[in-house]
Write a protein that holds these residues in place. Sequence first.
Motif, PDB file in Angstrom:
ATOM      1  N   HIS A  54       0.838  -1.193   0.000  1.00  9.64           N
ATOM      2  CA  HIS A  54       0.000   0.000   0.000  1.00  9.64           C
ATOM      3  C   HIS A  54       0.877   1.248   0.000  1.00  9.64           C
ATOM      4  CE1 HIS A  54      -3.530  -2.398   0.692  1.00  9.64           C
ATOM      5  NE2 HIS A  54      -2.922  -3.008   1.689  1.00  9.64           N
ATOM      6  N   ALA A  55       0.369   2.299  -0.576  1.00  8.02           N
ATOM      7  CA  ALA A  55       1.087   3.566  -0.628  1.00  8.02           C
ATOM      8  C   ALA A  55       0.210   4.663  -0.044  1.00  8.02           C
ATOM      9  CB  ALA A  55       1.453   3.909  -2.063  1.00  8.02           C
ATOM     10  N   VAL A  56       0.856   5.634   0.598  1.00 10.07           N
ATOM     11  CA  VAL A  56       0.140   6.771   1.154  1.00 10.07           C
ATOM     12  C   VAL A  56       0.182   7.897   0.124  1.00 10.07           C
ATOM     13  CG1 VAL A  56       0.108   8.472   3.011  1.00 10.07           C
ATOM     14  CG2 VAL A  56       0.704   6.106   3.507  1.00 10.07           C
ATOM     15  N   LYS A  61       3.702  11.603   4.839  1.00 11.12           N
ATOM     16  CA  LYS A  61       3.707  10.584   5.884  1.00 11.12           C
ATOM     17  C   LYS A  61       4.882  10.779   6.848  1.00 11.12           C
ATOM     18  CE  LYS A  61       3.893   5.586   6.462  1.00 11.12           C
ATOM     19  NZ  LYS A  61       3.967   4.293   5.762  1.00 11.12           N
ATOM     20  N   ALA A  62       6.045  11.144   6.336  1.00 10.35           N
ATOM     21  CA  ALA A  62       7.223  11.290   7.186  1.00 10.35           C
ATOM     22  C   ALA A  62       7.030  12.386   8.238  1.00 10.35           C
ATOM     23  CB  ALA A  62       8.449  11.588   6.334  1.00 10.35           C
ATOM     24  N   SER A  63       6.445  13.511   7.842  1.00  7.63           N
ATOM     25  CA  SER A  63       6.246  14.596   8.807  1.00  7.63           C
ATOM     26  C   SER A  63       5.180  14.224   9.837  1.00  7.63           C
ATOM     27  CB  SER A  63       5.879  15.893   8.098  1.00  7.63           C
ATOM     28  OG  SER A  63       4.618  15.771   7.485  1.00  7.63           O
ATOM     29  N   ILE A  64       4.149  13.501   9.403  1.00  4.87           N
ATOM     30  CA  ILE A  64       3.109  13.078  10.347  1.00  4.87           C
ATOM     31  C   ILE A  64       3.695  12.091  11.353  1.00  4.87           C
ATOM     32  CG2 ILE A  64       0.943  11.810  10.569  1.00  4.87           C
ATOM     33  CD1 ILE A  64       0.086  13.041   7.905  1.00  4.87           C
ATOM     34  N   LYS A  65       4.525  11.159  10.869  1.00  5.90           N
ATOM     35  CA  LYS A  65       5.146  10.182  11.776  1.00  5.90           C
ATOM     36  C   LYS A  65       6.084  10.885  12.762  1.00  5.90           C
ATOM     37  CE  LYS A  65       5.030   5.874  10.379  1.00  5.90           C
ATOM     38  NZ  LYS A  65       4.522   4.757  11.131  1.00  5.90           N
ATOM     39  N   ALA A  66       6.793  11.923  12.308  1.00  9.15           N
ATOM     40  CA  ALA A  66       7.680  12.678  13.204  1.00  9.15           C
ATOM     41  C   ALA A  66       6.858  13.381  14.282  1.00  9.15           C
ATOM     42  CB  ALA A  66       8.497  13.688  12.404  1.00  9.15           C
ATOM     43  N   VAL A  90      -3.354  14.735  24.058  1.00  8.88           N
ATOM     44  CA  VAL A  90      -2.260  14.145  23.287  1.00  8.88           C
ATOM     45  C   VAL A  90      -2.715  12.837  22.631  1.00  8.88           C
ATOM     46  CG1 VAL A  90       0.034  13.109  23.468  1.00  8.88           C
ATOM     47  CG2 VAL A  90      -0.447  15.239  24.638  1.00  8.88           C
ATOM     48  N   ARG A  91      -3.440  12.013  23.361  1.00 11.58           N
ATOM     49  CA  ARG A  91      -3.907  10.743  22.792  1.00 11.58           C
ATOM     50  C   ARG A  91      -4.856  10.975  21.618  1.00 11.58           C
ATOM     51  NH1 ARG A  91      -5.002   7.064  28.178  1.00 11.58           N
ATOM     52  NH2 ARG A  91      -2.868   6.316  28.393  1.00 11.58           N
ATOM     53  N   ARG A  92      -5.755  11.929  21.737  1.00 16.06           N
ATOM     54  CA  ARG A  92      -6.677  12.226  20.639  1.00 16.06           C
ATOM     55  C   ARG A  92      -5.926  12.738  19.415  1.00 16.06           C
ATOM     56  NH1 ARG A  92     -10.267   9.627  19.728  1.00 16.06           N
ATOM     57  NH2 ARG A  92     -10.996  11.160  18.254  1.00 16.06           N
ATOM     58  N   THR A  93      -4.899  13.571  19.653  1.00 12.78           N
ATOM     59  CA  THR A  93      -4.118  14.101  18.537  1.00 12.78           C
ATOM     60  C   THR A  93      -3.370  12.976  17.824  1.00 12.78           C
ATOM     61  OG1 THR A  93      -3.829  16.147  19.797  1.00 12.78           O
ATOM     62  CG2 THR A  93      -2.431  15.849  17.869  1.00 12.78           C
ATOM     63  N   ILE A  94      -2.784  12.070  18.582  1.00 13.09           N
ATOM     64  CA  ILE A  94      -2.099  10.918  17.986  1.00 13.09           C
ATOM     65  C   ILE A  94      -3.097  10.100  17.167  1.00 13.09           C
ATOM     66  CG2 ILE A  94      -0.976   8.703  18.490  1.00 13.09           C
ATOM     67  CD1 ILE A  94       0.376  10.072  20.890  1.00 13.09           C
ATOM     68  N   ARG A  99      -5.188   8.239  11.939  1.00 12.32           N
ATOM     69  CA  ARG A  99      -6.337   8.089  11.046  1.00 12.32           C
ATOM     70  C   ARG A  99      -6.107   8.826   9.721  1.00 12.32           C
ATOM     71  NH1 ARG A  99      -9.168   4.507  10.545  1.00 12.32           N
ATOM     72  NH2 ARG A  99     -10.863   5.730   9.736  1.00 12.32           N
ATOM     73  N   ARG A 100      -5.426   9.966   9.767  1.00 15.01           N
ATOM     74  CA  ARG A 100      -5.136  10.709   8.538  1.00 15.01           C
ATOM     75  C   ARG A 100      -4.258   9.867   7.613  1.00 15.01           C
ATOM     76  NH1 ARG A 100      -2.284  16.361   8.999  1.00 15.01           N
ATOM     77  NH2 ARG A 100      -4.206  16.878  10.091  1.00 15.01           N
ATOM     78  N   ILE A 101      -3.242   9.201   8.198  1.00 10.68           N
ATOM     79  CA  ILE A 101      -2.387   8.333   7.402  1.00 10.68           C
ATOM     80  C   ILE A 101      -3.199   7.153   6.847  1.00 10.68           C
ATOM     81  CG2 ILE A 101      -0.457   6.694   7.486  1.00 10.68           C
ATOM     82  CD1 ILE A 101       0.898   8.582   9.450  1.00 10.68           C
ATOM     83  N   HIS A 102      -4.023   6.573   7.705  1.00 13.45           N
ATOM     84  CA  HIS A 102      -4.809   5.410   7.289  1.00 13.45           C
ATOM     85  C   HIS A 102      -5.774   5.759   6.154  1.00 13.45           C
ATOM     86  CE1 HIS A 102      -6.837   1.563   7.681  1.00 13.45           C
ATOM     87  NE2 HIS A 102      -7.981   2.214   7.708  1.00 13.45           N
ATOM     88  N   LYS A 103      -6.398   6.914   6.228  1.00 16.39           N
ATOM     89  CA  LYS A 103      -7.352   7.315   5.193  1.00 16.39           C
ATOM     90  C   LYS A 103      -6.652   7.646   3.883  1.00 16.39           C
ATOM     91  CE  LYS A 103     -11.068   8.975   8.105  1.00 16.39           C
ATOM     92  NZ  LYS A 103     -11.891  10.111   8.531  1.00 16.39           N
TER      93      LYS A 103
END
Length: 106
Positions: A54-56, A61-66, A90-94, A99-103
């Motif tokens: 799968h591709a994002v 993705k790299a900035s979101i993971k950081a 913090v948990r909600r933000t994570i 979810r943004r990456i998953h979508k």
Amino acid sequence: MELTYEQLKHKTVAELREIAKGIEHEAVQGHTQMNKEHLVTAISKALGIQHEHHAVVGVDKASIKAKIRQLKTQRAAAIEAHDRAQLKVVRRTIHRLKRRIHKATV
């Protein structure tokens, strides 16, 4: 019957061994001793089934993971400080970032 990689992944080890028994290819040699992960790989190689990763698309993705890694350190600090309100934020933000990456995954 044409099989896909996903269909092979959802079969049991016994079913995979039955499929491998009917295939004469060096990739499935010793199929009776293989575990499920190796069987799926060997059968897909023997039958020429390609597995697409799968591709994002559309997000960085790299900035979101950081950002998630930074938030995880904040989460640990909130746990140490027993700050429930900050921990919830913090948990909600994570969760939202994951979810943004998953979508965006295609």
